[in-house]
Motif scaffolding. Structure first.
Motif, mmCIF file in Angstrom:
data_model
loop_
_atom_site.group_PDB
_atom_site.id
_atom_site.type_symbol
_atom_site.label_atom_id
_atom_site.label_comp_id
_atom_site.label_asym_id
_atom_site.label_seq_id
_atom_site.Cartn_x
_atom_site.Cartn_y
_atom_site.Cartn_z
ATOM 1 N N TYR A 468 0.842 -1.191 0.000
ATOM 2 C CA TYR A 468 0.000 0.000 0.000
ATOM 3 C C TYR A 468 0.877 1.240 0.000
ATOM 4 O O TYR A 468 1.796 1.372 0.825
ATOM 5 N N LEU A 469 0.569 2.134 -0.918
ATOM 6 C CA LEU A 469 1.283 3.403 -1.001
ATOM 7 C C LEU A 469 0.513 4.447 -0.201
ATOM 8 O O LEU A 469 -0.678 4.658 -0.419
ATOM 9 N N PHE A 470 1.204 5.089 0.738
ATOM 10 C CA PHE A 470 0.632 6.165 1.542
ATOM 11 C C PHE A 470 1.234 7.485 1.071
ATOM 12 O O PHE A 470 2.458 7.626 1.005
ATOM 13 N N MET A 471 0.367 8.458 0.770
ATOM 14 C CA MET A 471 0.824 9.794 0.386
ATOM 15 C C MET A 471 -0.007 10.818 1.136
ATOM 16 O O MET A 471 -1.236 10.711 1.195
ATOM 17 N N GLY A 472 0.642 11.815 1.701
ATOM 18 C CA GLY A 472 -0.108 12.847 2.389
ATOM 19 C C GLY A 472 0.684 13.541 3.458
ATOM 20 O O GLY A 472 1.914 13.663 3.361
ATOM 21 N N THR A 473 -0.031 13.973 4.503
ATOM 22 C CA THR A 473 0.599 14.769 5.547
ATOM 23 C C THR A 473 -0.140 14.605 6.870
ATOM 24 O O THR A 473 -1.371 14.604 6.920
ATOM 25 N N GLY A 474 0.609 14.420 7.947
ATOM 26 C CA GLY A 474 0.060 14.479 9.291
ATOM 27 C C GLY A 474 -0.899 13.398 9.681
ATOM 28 O O GLY A 474 -1.866 13.664 10.402
ATOM 29 N N ARG A 487 -3.838 -11.366 13.107
ATOM 30 C CA ARG A 487 -3.209 -10.054 13.233
ATOM 31 C C ARG A 487 -2.636 -9.622 11.892
ATOM 32 O O ARG A 487 -2.395 -10.443 11.001
ATOM 33 N N VAL A 488 -2.411 -8.328 11.767
ATOM 34 C CA VAL A 488 -1.748 -7.758 10.599
ATOM 35 C C VAL A 488 -0.505 -7.039 11.094
ATOM 36 O O VAL A 488 -0.585 -6.205 12.010
ATOM 37 N N GLY A 489 0.638 -7.362 10.505
ATOM 38 C CA GLY A 489 1.882 -6.738 10.926
ATOM 39 C C GLY A 489 2.571 -5.996 9.795
ATOM 40 O O GLY A 489 2.239 -6.160 8.614
ATOM 41 N N ILE A 490 3.523 -5.170 10.178
ATOM 42 C CA ILE A 490 4.314 -4.414 9.208
ATOM 43 C C ILE A 490 5.529 -5.249 8.808
ATOM 44 O O ILE A 490 6.390 -5.550 9.636
ATOM 45 N N GLU A 491 5.564 -5.638 7.541
ATOM 46 C CA GLU A 491 6.736 -6.357 7.043
ATOM 47 C C GLU A 491 7.863 -5.376 6.745
ATOM 48 O O GLU A 491 9.007 -5.589 7.114
ATOM 49 N N ARG A 492 7.496 -4.277 6.080
ATOM 50 C CA ARG A 492 8.499 -3.239 5.823
ATOM 51 C C ARG A 492 7.796 -1.955 5.396
ATOM 52 O O ARG A 492 6.672 -1.976 4.898
ATOM 53 N N ILE A 493 8.495 -0.844 5.622
ATOM 54 C CA ILE A 493 8.058 0.474 5.139
ATOM 55 C C ILE A 493 9.253 1.133 4.472
ATOM 56 O O ILE A 493 10.329 1.257 5.079
ATOM 57 N N ASP A 494 9.068 1.558 3.229
ATOM 58 C CA ASP A 494 10.110 2.292 2.529
ATOM 59 C C ASP A 494 9.616 3.702 2.227
ATOM 60 O O ASP A 494 8.515 3.885 1.684
ATOM 61 N N GLU A 495 10.413 4.681 2.604
ATOM 62 C CA GLU A 495 10.142 6.051 2.164
ATOM 63 C C GLU A 495 10.536 6.124 0.701
ATOM 64 O O GLU A 495 11.629 5.675 0.324
ATOM 65 N N MET A 504 8.717 4.563 -8.943
ATOM 66 C CA MET A 504 9.058 4.741 -7.542
ATOM 67 C C MET A 504 10.540 4.471 -7.292
ATOM 68 O O MET A 504 11.116 3.520 -7.827
ATOM 69 N N GLN A 505 11.140 5.335 -6.477
ATOM 70 C CA GLN A 505 12.534 5.204 -6.098
ATOM 71 C C GLN A 505 12.616 5.143 -4.565
ATOM 72 O O GLN A 505 12.061 5.994 -3.881
ATOM 73 N N LYS A 506 13.305 4.152 -4.049
ATOM 74 C CA LYS A 506 13.451 4.007 -2.608
ATOM 75 C C LYS A 506 14.429 5.045 -2.068
ATOM 76 O O LYS A 506 15.540 5.188 -2.578
ATOM 77 N N ILE A 507 14.016 5.761 -1.035
ATOM 78 C CA ILE A 507 14.898 6.726 -0.367
ATOM 79 C C ILE A 507 15.584 6.055 0.809
ATOM 80 O O ILE A 507 16.802 6.088 0.945
#
Length: 538
Positions: A468-474, A487-495, A504-507
């Motif tokens: 899932y791509l998250f875009m926005g603010t706050g 349960r649902v867990g976070i496997e990874r988050i890439d900025e 998309m480019q990984k920061i």
């Protein structure tokens, strides 16, 4: 052979020119503005009312460069009847030429706003030769006390013919000057139409129409079930007559007067729009001043293309493709929901110029698959580099193709938060995404002051395979199974960021403090970002 080659070249040129003409097309789950063979999302800005009257003024302020640097891909600019037809039948399109030349030079599209018979109800943009004929050759509306505000009557044949002729001449000129370029992608017909002072026009022409039988198309709308609850309630209260005058059918009330007036405003606007489309058939819309703050009909611009009158406008003005809200009051999410309907894709041509717009654009594009977003007086937007709208447009611009694709697929979502509505749960693929205003965490000192809780928003794009791509603010988001099992867990988050081709480019990989040790995905308050989340289930 030469003739065949010439025919092929001419055919290719015609196809290429046709591809530049914009159109509204239903694509899966959304109606989209198609231009150049692909969806086009408007990151817009509307000029202040008088700015486009002078190219020298615009250039002296470096307006076009400033807007381009601010991420604005479409400029909404007025075209003034008083300037393009200074004498009856003599046209001057120099202001239009300037807009076309400047937009092209800066790689931007244009939406032209026809300031014709009405601008915020009044007829202040009518040419002087029209104004000199008010209450003689050109009919003004009248209030019940006999006074005549400077509002051209929707019942005057002379009025509508003059406006329609001028608008048709404008559209013909745009087709010749821009048909192969496609700089102009939409046109607004009139501006914030509506009656002020009274709920309806009481002039002699209007009274004749009021005392005449309700026209067939209006009666068909009622009897075929195409009216909404508001219109039906007024009709029901009057006895649900299927023949007779407007008073016979709708009774005597402010609501009934407004319904009568809405029909005739829509009929007038349809004649203007149809005349223009006959010359150049590109999407056209009307905008509306909202009936807010508890005002009664006659206290706000009444009978315009308002949500409670939309079925009338949709029935009587088929040449109008979109009915659009101008948002200057609190309750952004509530207002736009009234104009995002099954038969009316959302476009926001005007919203008050304020910092909250940096969040609102994500919500409009995500939650309602909006065609576009456009704050008013964009040329007077604050200059600072980190102004919220600039940051939002900068983030969104390279992702627009992806956003358009997901809008059509119905795989894009949005939420908006403020101090009064701090959280929303979005259920996607069996997962409850609990999205909350970032200040609910309490880590930011501003959380203690309710006045500091500006609007925040997130757009969630379903990328498939539990990504899932998250875009926005706050906004801070936690996940749990919608059925409460497992349960649902976070496997990874890439900025991430997007390159110029939308890839998309990984920061960096976000973990630890950045995701609260695996507890949430978060875009901090005051920051604008994009993060790609991969979840796992157990």
């Amino acid at each position: 052979m030469k003739r065949t080659i010439l025919t092929l070249v001419l055919t290719a040129a015609c196809i290429s020119a046709q591809a530049q003409i914009s159109e509204l097309v239903r694509q899966g789950n959304a109606t989209q503005l198609m231009h150049g063979g692909k969806p086009f999302i408007i990151l817009g800005g509307e000029l202040a009312n008088s700015s486009a009257s002078s190219g020298a003024y615009m250039d002296s302020r470096d307006t076009w460069k400033y807007l381009a640097e601010s991420g604005v891909n479409t400029v909404l600019a007025p075209v003034y009847w008083e300037l393009i037809e200074p004498e009856e039948g003599r046209y001057d399109f120099s202001t239009v030429d300037y807009l076309l030349k400047s937009a092209r030079a800066n790689g931007q599209k244009l939406i032209l706003l026809w300031f014709g018979s009405w601008k915020n109800s009044m007829s202040c943009y009518a040419p002087s030769w029209v104004k000199r004929g008010f209450n003689s050759e050109f009919e003004l509306a009248a209030n019940s006390d006999g006074s005549t505000p400077e509002i051209m009557s929707a019942f005057s044949e002379r009025n509508v013919r003059a406006d329609a002729k001028a608008f048709a001449s404008l559209m013909k000129y745009i087709r010749k000057a821009d048909g192969s370029e496609g700089t102009v992608i939409m046109v607004q017909v009139e501006n914030e139409i509506g009656m002020l002072g009274d709920a309806r026009d009481h002039s002699k022409l209007a009274q004749n129409a009021y005392n005449s039988p309700v026209p067939y198309d209006m009666m068909y709308m009622l009897t075929s079930g195409k009216a909404n609850e508001h219109i039906n309630d007024v009709w029901k209260a009057a006895g649900k007559a299927t023949t007779g005058s407007w008073k016979d059918v709708f009774g005597s009330s402010l609501e009934a007067d407004e319904i009568f007036m809405a029909y005739w405003y829509a009929r007038y606007t349809e004649r203007v729009a149809a005349a223009g489309k006959a010359e150049y058939d590109i999407p056209m819309f009307v905008n509306t001043a909202l009936n807010s703050r508890g005002r009664k009909a006659g206290e706000y611009p009444s009978a315009g293309p308002l949500a409670h009158l939309m079925p009338i406008w949709k029935t009587v003005a088929p040449s109008i493709d979109l009915i659009c809200p101008d948002i200057y009051d609190k309750g952004f999410a509530s207002w736009i929901s009234k104009y995002a309907t099954a038969d009316n894709q959302l476009f926001i041509p005007e919203v008050r110029q304020e910092p909250e717009n940096g969040a609102r654009v994500f919500y409009a594009l995500g939650h309602h698959a909006a065609i576009g977003f456009s704050p008013f007086s964009i040329d007077n937007m604050p200059q600072e580099k980190d102004y919220p709208l600039k940051k939002a447009y900068e983030l969104l611009t390279p992702a627009l193709d992806l956003i358009a694709e997901k809008q059509a697929a119905g795989k894009i979502y949005g939420m908006l938060a403020d101090v009064t509505k701090k959280e929303t749960v979005l259920t996607i693929n069996g997962i409850d995404f609990k999205c909350r205003h970032d200040l609910t965490l309490g880590w930011n000192p501003e959380a203690e002051d309710p006045d500091k809780w500006g609007e925040t928003a997130v757009m969630i794009v379903d990328m498939g395979n539990d990504m899932y791509l998250f875009m926005g603010t706050g906004v801070v988001t936690t996940m749990s199974p919608a059925d409460g099992k497992g349960r649902v867990g976070i496997e990874r988050i890439d900025e991430i960021s997007f390159d110029d081709y939308g890839k998309m480019q990984k920061i960096r990989r976000l973990n630890g403090d950045e995701n609260h040790q695996g507890r949430h995905i978060r875009i901090p308050f005051g920051e604008y970002g994009a993060q790609l989340l991969k979840v796992y289930r157990y």
